[in-house]
Design a protein around this motif. Structure first.
Motif, PDB file in Angstrom:
ATOM      1  N   TYR A  62       6.155  28.587  34.216  1.00 22.75           N
ATOM      2  CA  TYR A  62       5.333  27.186  34.832  1.00 22.75           C
ATOM      3  C   TYR A  62       5.038  26.319  33.778  1.00 22.75           C
ATOM      4  CZ  TYR A  62       4.935  29.451  39.301  1.00 22.75           C
ATOM      5  OH  TYR A  62       5.003  30.083  40.489  1.00 22.75           O
ATOM      6  N   SER A  63       4.912  26.973  32.283  1.00 16.67           N
ATOM      7  CA  SER A  63       4.514  26.244  31.146  1.00 16.67           C
ATOM      8  C   SER A  63       6.008  25.327  30.790  1.00 16.67           C
ATOM      9  CB  SER A  63       4.113  26.919  30.183  1.00 16.67           C
ATOM     10  OG  SER A  63       5.158  27.843  29.591  1.00 16.67           O
ATOM     11  N   THR A  69       2.463  21.228  37.259  1.00 15.12           N
ATOM     12  CA  THR A  69       1.608  20.385  36.522  1.00 15.12           C
ATOM     13  C   THR A  69       1.574  18.947  36.942  1.00 15.12           C
ATOM     14  OG1 THR A  69       3.154  19.911  34.887  1.00 15.12           O
ATOM     15  CG2 THR A  69       1.560  21.753  34.688  1.00 15.12           C
ATOM     16  N   ARG A 100      -4.093  34.096  33.903  1.00 13.65           N
ATOM     17  CA  ARG A 100      -4.314  33.622  32.547  1.00 13.65           C
ATOM     18  C   ARG A 100      -4.113  32.052  32.405  1.00 13.65           C
ATOM     19  NH1 ARG A 100      -1.359  38.212  30.810  1.00 13.65           N
ATOM     20  NH2 ARG A 100       0.455  36.784  30.505  1.00 13.65           N
ATOM     21  N   GLN A 101      -3.120  31.577  33.209  1.00 10.37           N
ATOM     22  CA  GLN A 101      -2.844  30.355  33.343  1.00 10.37           C
ATOM     23  C   GLN A 101      -3.553  29.550  34.348  1.00 10.37           C
ATOM     24  OE1 GLN A 101       1.589  29.225  32.952  1.00 10.37           O
ATOM     25  NE2 GLN A 101       1.783  31.524  32.915  1.00 10.37           N
ATOM     26  N   ARG A 102      -4.722  30.189  35.104  1.00 10.75           N
ATOM     27  CA  ARG A 102      -5.286  29.558  36.024  1.00 10.75           C
ATOM     28  C   ARG A 102      -4.621  28.900  36.994  1.00 10.75           C
ATOM     29  NH1 ARG A 102     -11.093  29.076  32.833  1.00 10.75           N
ATOM     30  NH2 ARG A 102     -10.328  30.040  31.071  1.00 10.75           N
ATOM     31  N   ASN A 161      -7.910  15.497  32.269  1.00  6.75           N
ATOM     32  CA  ASN A 161      -8.008  17.079  32.019  1.00  6.75           C
ATOM     33  C   ASN A 161      -7.908  17.142  30.397  1.00  6.75           C
ATOM     34  OD1 ASN A 161      -5.343  16.018  31.908  1.00  6.75           O
ATOM     35  ND2 ASN A 161      -4.893  18.202  31.843  1.00  6.75           N
ATOM     36  N   ASN A 162      -8.572  18.012  29.801  1.00 12.68           N
ATOM     37  CA  ASN A 162      -8.404  18.584  28.525  1.00 12.68           C
ATOM     38  C   ASN A 162      -8.678  17.468  27.728  1.00 12.68           C
ATOM     39  OD1 ASN A 162      -7.686  21.406  28.231  1.00 12.68           O
ATOM     40  ND2 ASN A 162      -5.814  20.755  29.484  1.00 12.68           N
TER      41      ASN A 162
ATOM     42  N   ALA B  56     -10.655  22.501  30.695  1.00 13.32           N
ATOM     43  CA  ALA B  56     -10.233  22.797  29.432  1.00 13.32           C
ATOM     44  C   ALA B  56     -10.216  23.838  28.831  1.00 13.32           C
ATOM     45  CB  ALA B  56     -11.108  21.881  28.388  1.00 13.32           C
ATOM     46  N   PHE B  57      -8.656  24.613  29.114  1.00 12.44           N
ATOM     47  CA  PHE B  57      -8.567  26.025  28.712  1.00 12.44           C
ATOM     48  C   PHE B  57      -7.086  25.959  28.256  1.00 12.44           C
ATOM     49  CE2 PHE B  57      -5.611  26.469  32.067  1.00 12.44           C
ATOM     50  CZ  PHE B  57      -5.730  25.674  32.922  1.00 12.44           C
ATOM     51  N   GLY B  59      -3.789  27.282  28.800  1.00 10.19           N
ATOM     52  CA  GLY B  59      -2.798  27.525  29.811  1.00 10.19           C
ATOM     53  C   GLY B  59      -1.890  28.668  29.401  1.00 10.19           C
ATOM     54  N   ARG B  77       1.606  24.616  25.950  1.00 10.81           N
ATOM     55  CA  ARG B  77       2.665  23.854  26.865  1.00 10.81           C
ATOM     56  C   ARG B  77       2.335  23.776  28.294  1.00 10.81           C
ATOM     57  NH1 ARG B  77       8.644  25.981  25.923  1.00 10.81           N
ATOM     58  NH2 ARG B  77       7.778  27.605  26.934  1.00 10.81           N
ATOM     59  N   ARG B  78       1.488  24.909  28.850  1.00 11.09           N
ATOM     60  CA  ARG B  78       1.168  24.627  30.169  1.00 11.09           C
ATOM     61  C   ARG B  78       0.326  23.422  30.411  1.00 11.09           C
ATOM     62  NH1 ARG B  78      -0.396  24.704  35.209  1.00 11.09           N
ATOM     63  NH2 ARG B  78      -2.199  25.740  35.991  1.00 11.09           N
ATOM     64  N   ASN B  79      -0.466  23.021  29.542  1.00 11.81           N
ATOM     65  CA  ASN B  79      -1.378  21.812  29.708  1.00 11.81           C
ATOM     66  C   ASN B  79      -0.936  20.808  28.966  1.00 11.81           C
ATOM     67  OD1 ASN B  79      -3.424  22.977  31.623  1.00 11.81           O
ATOM     68  ND2 ASN B  79      -3.919  24.259  30.027  1.00 11.81           N
ATOM     69  N   VAL B  81      -1.069  19.995  25.790  1.00 14.13           N
ATOM     70  CA  VAL B  81      -2.202  19.552  24.943  1.00 14.13           C
ATOM     71  C   VAL B  81      -2.217  20.619  23.409  1.00 14.13           C
ATOM     72  CG1 VAL B  81      -4.153  21.099  25.968  1.00 14.13           C
ATOM     73  CG2 VAL B  81      -4.574  18.876  24.942  1.00 14.13           C
ATOM     74  N   HIS B  83      -4.967  22.126  21.413  1.00 12.66           N
ATOM     75  CA  HIS B  83      -6.291  22.215  21.375  1.00 12.66           C
ATOM     76  C   HIS B  83      -6.783  22.265  19.913  1.00 12.66           C
ATOM     77  CE1 HIS B  83      -6.564  23.408  25.618  1.00 12.66           C
ATOM     78  NE2 HIS B  83      -5.266  24.023  25.241  1.00 12.66           N
ATOM     79  N   ARG B  97      -1.640  14.477  25.754  1.00 12.82           N
ATOM     80  CA  ARG B  97      -1.196  14.769  27.153  1.00 12.82           C
ATOM     81  C   ARG B  97       0.320  14.694  27.395  1.00 12.82           C
ATOM     82  NH1 ARG B  97      -3.393  10.115  31.189  1.00 12.82           N
ATOM     83  NH2 ARG B  97      -2.073   8.297  30.356  1.00 12.82           N
ATOM     84  N   ARG B  98       0.781  15.068  28.482  1.00 10.14           N
ATOM     85  CA  ARG B  98       2.297  14.803  29.049  1.00 10.14           C
ATOM     86  C   ARG B  98       2.569  13.339  29.127  1.00 10.14           C
ATOM     87  NH1 ARG B  98       4.920  19.186  29.891  1.00 10.14           N
ATOM     88  NH2 ARG B  98       3.327  20.431  30.929  1.00 10.14           N
TER      89      ARG B  98
END
Lengths: 163, 372
Positions: A62-63, A69, A100-102, A161-162, B56-57, B59, B77-79, B81, B83, B97-98
């Motif tokens: 997924y990453s 995403t 873990r990846q929510r 996000n983030n 904000a985690f 991933g 890499r999942r998000n 970003v 951090h 961001r992507r």
């Protein structure tokens, strides 16, 4: 003798029924899939609302891919809602990785391996677009098309996000 | 009628005594005097739990660097970003961001190396230099598959760049457009076999003294060290104890005409994740990962090895206490080893934490090592 013939007949009918079910269009079959909360996929379709039904493999990276995403981004921006189904059944390690990846999983379903991943975009109970199997999903990129079709001020604003 | 006969009560007592004795032996064996070298060498400090929310985690960690001020950069890499977390674990900001824009990650951030004020981060076919204090992307340059950011000196970046044709294994670059200085040794197996050179020779390299390069590779169980760029280079044998090692016998059998055999072996040898100078360069610390692909994600066990390169002795590799799934990422500053890992709490919630270990080289069980 009559009983045996009757049993064979029933078996034939069952086999034909199963064969027909397997040949039914996937967008019809997906509506009958069960969710973790006891309801079925068709129950989440709401009039006037866009809904993405995704059938993904728990073993997918997924990453590495933007498949999920991009849908998540559209959901955050209020364009649609996601129902994420997993096939085949995730292992304990897969479930831990998803947590873990929510990544919120709405159901674990039996879905032909060659049809994973599948993506269906519904508007109310009408199918807007579908992609079934890895090649179609990659080629059609439904999430990108959905984003282009329905741009909104939110979609054009920087992602939240983030921050 | 049953033929089973009941044991006399004295046998029960005998069993009890045996269990008691075995228990005593087990307790004695786990007493501090007989602990492994790793527990003596790595003194666990309080971990730092990173502050995360649902929006904000972290991933999936894909890189990690400890900055000069002690704060942390975590690639996710999942998000898509980078951090930035404070020493306390509080989240300062998310960088990028992507996307395809100037302050966006094209593929998602991966391996990270901390420079003076910059963090160098992999991003698909690019390496990006990010100023963490401002959250700005300063520059980006194309990289090949064999260029991985491995360490930095001030704002210079050491890239892995094994090139048997040029007879070099690393490249030190000063910035976006700098072609850099090539240097470092090329081990025999990589010289002889282009598939090994292409797939298994990402060196982890760093300076351990002014102009002195130290380097380890996936294709050879040796520490190489010498004057940068052109040597001469000396070597010390790092024979594996618990980790898989370079599997050089298997690598030597790869047929250069059949690259697929090499591809099948790609996650088999130990992968050198970092190499750092320890105690001002008196020692060299190397962390290896034994990688494993599980359901499309990378997992791996970590091992640390300390080498007293001047005295030609080693503290053979020991496992690091950290969850293996997902692959933990490490960095080392001064004498502290930082291990970024994730686990689930009792309620199934995700916790991202940085385990910290004081590396006490003085407590090592040293053994002499040979040259190549």
């Amino acid at each position: 003798m009559v009983a045996r013939r009757f049993a064979v007949g029933i078996l034939l009918l069952l086999a034909m029924g199963l064969g027909c079910a397997d040949r039914a269009p996937p967008e019809i079959l997906v509506l009958e899939l069960p969710l973790q909360n006891g309801s079925r996929v068709r129950d989440v379709l709401v009039s006037g609302q866009r809904q993405a039904i995704l059938v993904y493999s728990p073993g997918m990276c997924y990453s590495c891919s933007t498949m999920l995403t991009q849908w998540e981004q559209l959901e955050r921006e209020g364009h649609l809602r996601i129902t994420l189904l997993m096939s085949p059944t995730p292992t304990d390690a897969d479930l831990a990785a998803l947590s873990r990846q929510r990544i919120r999983v709405h159901g674990v379903v039996a879905w032909p391996e060659k049809r994973v991943p599948s993506e269906f975009l519904f508007e109310g109970d009408s199918l807007v677009a579908a992609a079934v199997g890895p090649e179609e999903v990659a080629a059609k990129a439904l999430a990108r098309r959905a984003a282009v079709r329905q741009p909104s001020p939110q979609a054009l604003a920087p992602a939240q996000n983030n921050p | 009628m049953s033929t089973v006969t009941r044991m006399p009560r004295s046998f029960d007592y005998l069993q009890f005594c045996i269990v008691l004795a075995l228990g005593g032996i087990s307790v004695a064996c786990s007493s501090p005097d007989s602990r492994s070298a790793s527990s003596l060498m790595l003194q666990a400090l309080a971990p730092v739990t990173l502050s995360e929310t649902d929006s904000a985690f972290v991933g999936e960690p894909s890189g990690f660097a400890v900055l000069k001020d002690g704060s942390f950069a975590v690639s996710d890499r999942r998000n898509a970003v980078l951090h930035h977390f404070a020493v306390s674990g509080a989240r300062i900001r998310g960088i990028g961001r992507r996307g395809e824009g100037p302050n966006e990650w094209n593929s998602g951030p991966t391996l990270a190396v901390a420079g003076g004020s910059l963090v160098f981060v992999g991003d698909g076919p690019s390496i990006r230099a990010v100023e963490v204090s401002s959250g700005q992307f300063l520059w980006s340059r194309r990289r090949t598959a064999r260029n991985i950011a491995t360490s930095s000196i001030d704002e210079g970046l050491m890239l892995s760049d094994l090139d048997p044709t040029n007879g070099s294994s690393v490249r030190l670059i000063a910035g976006e457009a700098d072609s850099g200085v090539r240097g470092g040794p090329v081990p025999g197996l990589a010289r002889a076999n282009p598939i090994v050179a292409a797939y298994f020779s990402h060196p982890a390299a760093t300076f351990i003294a002014p102009d002195t390069l130290a380097l380890v590779l996936q294709s050879a169980d040796f520490l190489y060290f010498g004057r940068f760029p052109s040597g001469p280079f000396d070597s010390l044998s790092l024979t594996p104890v618990e980790r898989r090692g370079s599997l050089s016998a298997e690598l030597a059998r790869i047929d250069p005409a059949n690259p697929s055999a090499g591809q099948r072996l790609i996650y088999r040898p130990s992968y050198p994740q970092i190499i750092r100078a320890l105690h001002g360069g008196r020692y060299v610390a190397v962390v290896f990962s034994d990688l494993e692909m599980v359901s499309g994600r990378m997992t791996g066990r970590l091992f640390i090895e300390i080498i007293d390169w001047r005295a030609r002795r080693r503290c053979a590799e020991s496992p690091i206490d950290a969850p293996a799934d997902p692959l933990p990422y490490v960095d080392l500053r001064e004498d502290t080893l930082f291990v970024l890992s994730q686990r689930l709490d009792s309620l199934g919630g995700s916790i991202t934490e940085i385990r910290r270990f004081r590396v006490n080289a003085e407590a090592c069980a040293w053994s002499p090592v040979d040259s190549q």
